[in-house]
Design a protein around this motif. Structure first.
Motif, PDB file in Angstrom:
ATOM      1  N   LYS A  95       0.813  -1.206   0.000  1.00 58.68           N
ATOM      2  CA  LYS A  95       0.000   0.000   0.000  1.00 58.68           C
ATOM      3  C   LYS A  95       0.849   1.260   0.000  1.00 58.68           C
ATOM      4  O   LYS A  95       0.483   2.271  -0.616  1.00 58.68           O
ATOM      5  CB  LYS A  95      -0.936  -0.011   1.219  1.00 58.68           C
ATOM      6  CG  LYS A  95      -1.845   1.200   1.306  1.00 58.68           C
ATOM      7  CD  LYS A  95      -2.742   1.136   2.537  1.00 58.68           C
ATOM      8  CE  LYS A  95      -3.623   2.368   2.638  1.00 58.68           C
ATOM      9  NZ  LYS A  95      -4.494   2.322   3.839  1.00 58.68           N
ATOM     10  N   ALA A  96       1.984   1.242   0.639  1.00 63.58           N
ATOM     11  CA  ALA A  96       2.773   2.465   0.804  1.00 63.58           C
ATOM     12  C   ALA A  96       3.587   2.825  -0.437  1.00 63.58           C
ATOM     13  O   ALA A  96       3.830   4.006  -0.698  1.00 63.58           O
ATOM     14  CB  ALA A  96       3.709   2.324   2.004  1.00 63.58           C
ATOM     15  N   LEU A 145       2.200   9.224   0.566  1.00 60.03           N
ATOM     16  CA  LEU A 145       2.717  10.453   1.166  1.00 60.03           C
ATOM     17  C   LEU A 145       2.211  11.675   0.406  1.00 60.03           C
ATOM     18  O   LEU A 145       1.926  11.604  -0.791  1.00 60.03           O
ATOM     19  CB  LEU A 145       4.251  10.444   1.147  1.00 60.03           C
ATOM     20  CG  LEU A 145       4.948   9.340   1.947  1.00 60.03           C
ATOM     21  CD1 LEU A 145       6.449   9.444   1.767  1.00 60.03           C
ATOM     22  CD2 LEU A 145       4.568   9.419   3.412  1.00 60.03           C
ATOM     23  N   PRO A 146       2.083  12.819   1.074  1.00 59.60           N
ATOM     24  CA  PRO A 146       1.690  14.043   0.355  1.00 59.60           C
ATOM     25  C   PRO A 146       2.738  14.470  -0.673  1.00 59.60           C
ATOM     26  O   PRO A 146       2.407  15.135  -1.651  1.00 59.60           O
ATOM     27  CB  PRO A 146       1.532  15.078   1.475  1.00 59.60           C
ATOM     28  CG  PRO A 146       2.282  14.517   2.637  1.00 59.60           C
ATOM     29  CD  PRO A 146       2.218  13.041   2.518  1.00 59.60           C
ATOM     30  N   VAL A 198      14.143  11.647  -6.191  1.00 54.83           N
ATOM     31  CA  VAL A 198      13.321  12.661  -6.844  1.00 54.83           C
ATOM     32  C   VAL A 198      12.090  12.888  -5.989  1.00 54.83           C
ATOM     33  O   VAL A 198      11.421  11.925  -5.571  1.00 54.83           O
ATOM     34  CB  VAL A 198      12.917  12.225  -8.263  1.00 54.83           C
ATOM     35  CG1 VAL A 198      12.056  13.297  -8.927  1.00 54.83           C
ATOM     36  CG2 VAL A 198      14.146  11.932  -9.110  1.00 54.83           C
ATOM     37  N   ALA A 199      11.774  14.152  -5.718  1.00 51.02           N
ATOM     38  CA  ALA A 199      10.611  14.515  -4.921  1.00 51.02           C
ATOM     39  C   ALA A 199       9.757  15.508  -5.699  1.00 51.02           C
ATOM     40  O   ALA A 199      10.283  16.466  -6.277  1.00 51.02           O
ATOM     41  CB  ALA A 199      11.031  15.122  -3.582  1.00 51.02           C
TER      42      ALA A 199
END
Length: 419
Positions: A95-96, A145-146, A198-199
Motif C-alpha cells: 500500500k505504501a 505520502l503528500p 526525486v521529490a
C-alpha cells in the motif's frame, strides 16, 4: 555479407495474450533475427499477473564487423559480438509504495586487429576483447505520502581484461626490426554505485520538483605489459619495453536541482530553477617502466624509471534562473534572467593547484504562436556574459537564437524543425 553464413533465420515471432479486462494477466513473447544470416538478435519475455507482480526479460545480441585491408596504415579489422541482458521484477501490492528490482548485464568478446607505432615503424597488433558490465538497481515509488518520492539505488561494475598479441616484421617492410613478442595488457575494474532521489509536490497554484544524485565511483587498474624487438633481425641484439604499473582513480559526482512553479494570475506563471553540480576526479599512477637492452652476446643492460604521478580535477557549478510566462489562447511569451558560476581546480603531475572561477549572467526572451493543435511555432533569444576562462578561449558574450516548428501536414504526416 562478410562474416555471416547462408541459411534460414527467424524474421519475426510474436506470441501475445491480452488481459481482456482491467487487472487481468498479460503475456508477451517476441523473437527476431535468430540465425547465422542476421547480425543481430532480439528476444523479449514479459508477464504481468492478475496479482501485483510483473516480470520482464530482454535479450539482444549484435555482431560487429569492420575491415580496412587496402590502407597505408595496414590492416584494421573489428570482429566482435556484443550481448546484453536486462531483467526486471515489479511488485505493486504494498500500500505504501511500488517496488522494483532491475538486473542488467552485457559482455563484448571477439578481436580487433590494428596497427601500432613503435621503433619508428608500424606493426600489427591483435586485441582479444573481454569486457563486461553488471548492474543491479532497486527502485521505490511512494503512493500515500503528500510528497511523491522516487528513489533508485544502483550498483554497477565494469570489467575489462583485454589481451594483446601479434608481431612480425613492420607493415611497410622498410625496417629489419622484428616484433617478436607482446604480453597481455592491464586489467581494469570500475565500481560505480549511484543513488538518486526525486521529490515532487503540487497544489492548484504551486508546483515543486527536486532531485539529488550522488555517485562515488572507483577505478582500479593492475597488471603489466611488454614488447620485445629484435634489432636488424637479432644481429644487433634486442630491445624490450616493460611496463609494470598500478593505477587508481576516484570519480565523485554530486548533482542537485530544484524547480518551482507559481501561478501568479489566470495567464501568468513564475518559474524558478536552481542547479548545483560538483564533480571531482583524483587519479594516481605508480610502478616501474623498464628499458632492457640485450646485445648479440647475451649481455643485458636495464634502465629503470619509477612512475609516481597523480592529478586532480574538480569542477563546481551552480546556476539560478527565473522566468515569467504569459499564456493566452494562441500566443505565449516568456522572459527572465539567470546567474551562474563555475569553479575549476586542477593539479597535474604535482605542479601545484590551479584555480579559476568563471561567473556569468544573462537574460532570455521567447515567443510562441499556436493557432491550432496542428501547428506551433516558437522562438527564443538567450544572451550570456562571461568573465575568466579555463582551458580554452571563449567569447565574452554568447547569443543563442532558437527556433522550433511543429506542424501536422495531413494524411498522417508531421513536420518537426529545431534550429
Amino acid at each position: 555479407q562478410t562474416g555471416l553464413d547462408e541459411g534460414f533465420f527467424l524474421e519475426d515471432l510474436t506470441l501475445r495474450r491480452d488481459p481482456g479486462e482491467p487487472g487481468g494477466s498479460a503475456f508477451e513473447l517476441s523473437l527476431r533475427g535468430f540465425g547465422d544470416v542476421e547480425g543481430s538478435e532480439f528476444a523479449r519475455l514479459s508477464y504481468r499477473a492478475s496479482s501485483p507482480w510483473a516480470f520482464e526479460l530482454d535479450y539482444d545480441r549484435r555482431v560487429g564487423f569492420f575491415a580496412l585491408t587496402e590502407t597505408g596504415l595496414g590492416l584494421r579489422q573489428d570482429d566482435w559480438t556484443l550481448s546484453r541482458w536486462r531483467g526486471s521484477v515489479e511488485y505493486g501490492g504494498w500500500k505504501a509504495a511500488d517496488l522494483a528490482l532491475d538486473l542488467r548485464y552485457y559482455d563484448r568478446s571477439g578481436s580487433i586487429d590494428r596497427p601500432i607505432y613503435a621503433q619508428s615503424d608500424l606493426y600489427s597488433q591483435r586485441v582479444d576483447l573481454d569486457e563486461s558490465m553488471t548492474e543491479v538497481a532497486f527502485r521505490l515509488r511512494t503512493k500515500t505520502l503528500p510528497v511523491q518520492l522516487d528513489f533508485e539505488q544502483t550498483w554497477t561494475v565494469y570489467e575489462r581484461d583485454n589481451r594483446y598479441s601479434g608481431g612480425g616484421a613492420p607493415i611497410d617492410g622498410e625496417s629489419n626490426n622484428v616484433l617478436v613478442g607482446q604480453t597481455s595488457g592491464p586489467s581494469d575494474e570500475i565500481e560505480a554505485p549511484t543513488s538518486r532521489l526525486v521529490a515532487t509536490w503540487a497544489t492548484p497554484g504551486v508546483e515543486v520538483a527536486g532531485q539529488v544524485l550522488y555517485s562515488p565511483a572507483e577505478l582500479d587498474a593492475r597488471g603489466g605489459s611488454d614488447r620485445t624487438f629484435q634489432i636488424e633481425g637479432g644481429s644487433f641484439g634486442s630491445i624490450q619495453y616493460v611496463n609494470d604499473l598500478l593505477g587508481s582513480a576516484d570519480f565523485d559526482t554530486l548533482a542537485a536541482n530544484l524547480r518551482l512553479g507559481f501561478q501568479l494570475a489566470s495567464k501568468w506563471e513564475l518559474r524558478v530553477l536552481g542547479e548545483y553540480r560538483d564533480r571531482s576526479t583524483d587519479t594516481a599512477l605508480a610502478g616501474t617502466r623498464l628499458l632492457r637492452l640485450t646485445n648479440p652476446f647475451g649481455q643485458v643492460i636495464e634502465i629503470p624509471a619509477l612512475a609516481d604521478d597523480s592529478s586532480v580535477l574538480d569542477i563546481n557549478e551552480d546556476e539560478v534562473r527565473a522566468e515569467v510566462h504569459w499564456t493566452d489562447r494562441k500566443w505565449s511569451a516568456w522572459g527572465g534572467g539567470f546567474v551562474a558560476s563555475r569553479d575549476t581546480s586542477w593539479n597535474v603531475g604535482g605542479r601545484g593547484l590551479s584555480d579559476v572561477t568563471r561567473d556569468t549572467e544573462g537574460f532570455v526572451l521567447g515567443l510562441a504562436y499556436r493557432p491550432s493543435s496542428d501547428l506551433r511555432i516558437s522562438g527564443e533569444w538567450e544572451r550570456g556574459d562571461f568573465d575568466e576562462f579555463a582551458f580554452r578561449n571563449e567569447p565574452e558574450t554568447v547569443d543563442r537564437y532558437k527556433l522550433n516548428v511543429n506542424a501536422g501536414l495531413g494524411g498522417g504526416w508531421e513536420l518537426g524543425l529545431q534550429g
